[in-house]
Design a protein around this motif. Structure first.
Motif, short mmCIF file in Angstrom:
data_model
loop_
_atom_site.label_atom_id
_atom_site.label_comp_id
_atom_site.label_asym_id
_atom_site.label_seq_id
_atom_site.Cartn_x
_atom_site.Cartn_y
_atom_site.Cartn_z
N GLY A 49 -7.80 -20.16 19.73
CA GLY A 49 -7.57 -19.62 18.52
C GLY A 49 -8.39 -18.72 17.83
N PRO A 50 -8.10 -17.97 16.68
CA PRO A 50 -8.97 -17.15 16.16
C PRO A 50 -10.40 -17.50 15.63
N GLU A 51 -10.54 -19.00 15.22
CA GLU A 51 -11.81 -19.29 14.65
C GLU A 51 -12.77 -19.33 15.81
N LEU A 52 -12.28 -20.06 16.89
CA LEU A 52 -13.17 -20.04 18.13
C LEU A 52 -13.48 -18.86 18.68
N ILE A 53 -12.46 -17.65 18.66
CA ILE A 53 -12.79 -16.31 18.97
C ILE A 53 -13.98 -15.83 18.13
N ASN A 54 -13.65 -16.02 16.82
CA ASN A 54 -14.57 -15.37 15.79
C ASN A 54 -15.99 -16.18 16.00
N HIS A 55 -16.07 -17.28 16.13
CA HIS A 55 -17.33 -17.92 16.36
C HIS A 55 -18.23 -17.41 17.82
N ALA A 56 -17.45 -16.97 18.71
CA ALA A 56 -17.93 -16.66 19.94
C ALA A 56 -18.39 -15.01 19.68
N ILE A 57 -17.73 -14.45 18.70
CA ILE A 57 -18.20 -13.07 18.58
C ILE A 57 -19.55 -13.08 17.57
N ARG A 58 -19.78 -14.06 16.71
CA ARG A 58 -20.61 -14.35 15.92
C ARG A 58 -21.98 -14.69 16.90
N CYS A 59 -21.80 -15.23 17.92
CA CYS A 59 -22.76 -15.80 18.97
C CYS A 59 -22.98 -14.59 19.93
N GLY A 60 -22.57 -13.45 19.72
CA GLY A 60 -22.94 -12.18 20.46
C GLY A 60 -21.94 -11.85 21.46
N VAL A 61 -20.59 -12.25 21.51
CA VAL A 61 -19.53 -11.94 22.60
C VAL A 61 -19.27 -10.36 22.03
N ASP A 62 -19.18 -9.40 22.91
CA ASP A 62 -18.74 -8.07 22.39
C ASP A 62 -17.67 -7.52 23.49
N MET A 63 -17.07 -8.52 23.99
CA MET A 63 -15.82 -8.00 24.63
C MET A 63 -14.76 -9.34 25.01
N ILE A 64 -13.75 -9.10 24.55
CA ILE A 64 -12.75 -10.09 24.53
C ILE A 64 -11.58 -9.68 25.57
#
Length: 238
Positions: A49-64
């Motif tokens: 879901g979007p919330e988990l994805i956005n949290h991962a991005i906030r944690c530095g993920v720069d590619m999904i």
């Protein structure tokens, strides 16, 4: 699709999982005598879901990476993608190219000349050029898409002439077997062989191989991009 609030423990789990995966990537690279910065991490967000994805991005993920066009397009408006690449990594039907061309940073799963030509045609219509990877069926499995290593050298020359696409490398999903390193090693040799030909419009910069259960082995054999989903997000539920 809407973004929903999640318990803090699920968000914390993603943070801890990311730390562990990044550490394992670093250790695998060092063990192989490689610079860890040579290996990029993709967070595979299929059914996440979007919330988990956005949290991962906030944690530095720069590619999904997403597997399905419709899921990708439904999530995209809810994602904070500034500074984050979005890749399509699943099988792409030619009739869906128009929907996805220009909506992703890269299409990793170009598995036929027909698909490559359609991406090029749509891209030219839109006045863009799409970065792609060529998918290789390294195990010769009937259940999987992709070019065989044997046909690739000839195919690459044909695809190099297609306007509207930029070939950036290769990707694979090897067979699920115990001695998987052999397939990764063979894949890396295919990658090197094509790179050494120095074909116009074929830029062998990315070797996308390795997932949650085998990325250390893939890194040991030369992977430059690992696609990790469940090891980051855990059980795949919205």
């Amino acid at each position: 699709m809407t973004e929903r609030s999640l318990p803090s423990d699920r968000l914390t789990a993603v943070e801890e999982n990311l730390k562990r995966v990044r550490f394992e990537i670093e250790q695998a690279a060092i063990k192989a005598g490689r610079d860890p910065s040579e290996v990029k991490l993709m967070a595979v967000t299929k059914t996440v879901g979007p919330e988990l994805i956005n949290h991962a991005i906030r944690c530095g993920v720069d590619m999904i990476g997403e597997n399905k066009v419709q899921e990708l397009l439904s999530k995209k408006p809810l994602l904070s993608l500034t500074g984050c690449e979005t890749h399509l990594i699943g099988h792409l039907q030619t009739n869906k190219v128009k929907q996805v061309a220009g909506e992703v940073s890269m299409i990793q799963s170009v598995d036929s000349v027909k698909l490559a030509r359609e991406i090029g045609r749509i891209s030219c219509q839109k006045g863009i050029a799409v970065d792609v990877l060529l998918e290789i069926n390294i195990g010769g499995e009937e259940s999987k898409f992709g070019f065989t290593p044997e046909e690739l050298p000839e195919i690459v020359w044909e695809i190099s002439e297609i306007q509207g696409i930029n070939v950036q490398g290769l990707m694979t999903v090897p067979p699920f077997v115990e001695k998987i390193s052999e397939f990764f090693s063979n894949m890396c040799q295919v990658f090197i062989d094509i790179r050494e030909k120095k074909i116009h419009n074929i830029d062998m910069q990315i070797l996308s191989m390795g997932m949650s259960g085998d990325f250390p082995e893939a890194i040991a054999e030369g992977s430059t991009l690992v696609r990790v989903g469940s090891a980051i997000f855990g059980q795949r539920v919205y």
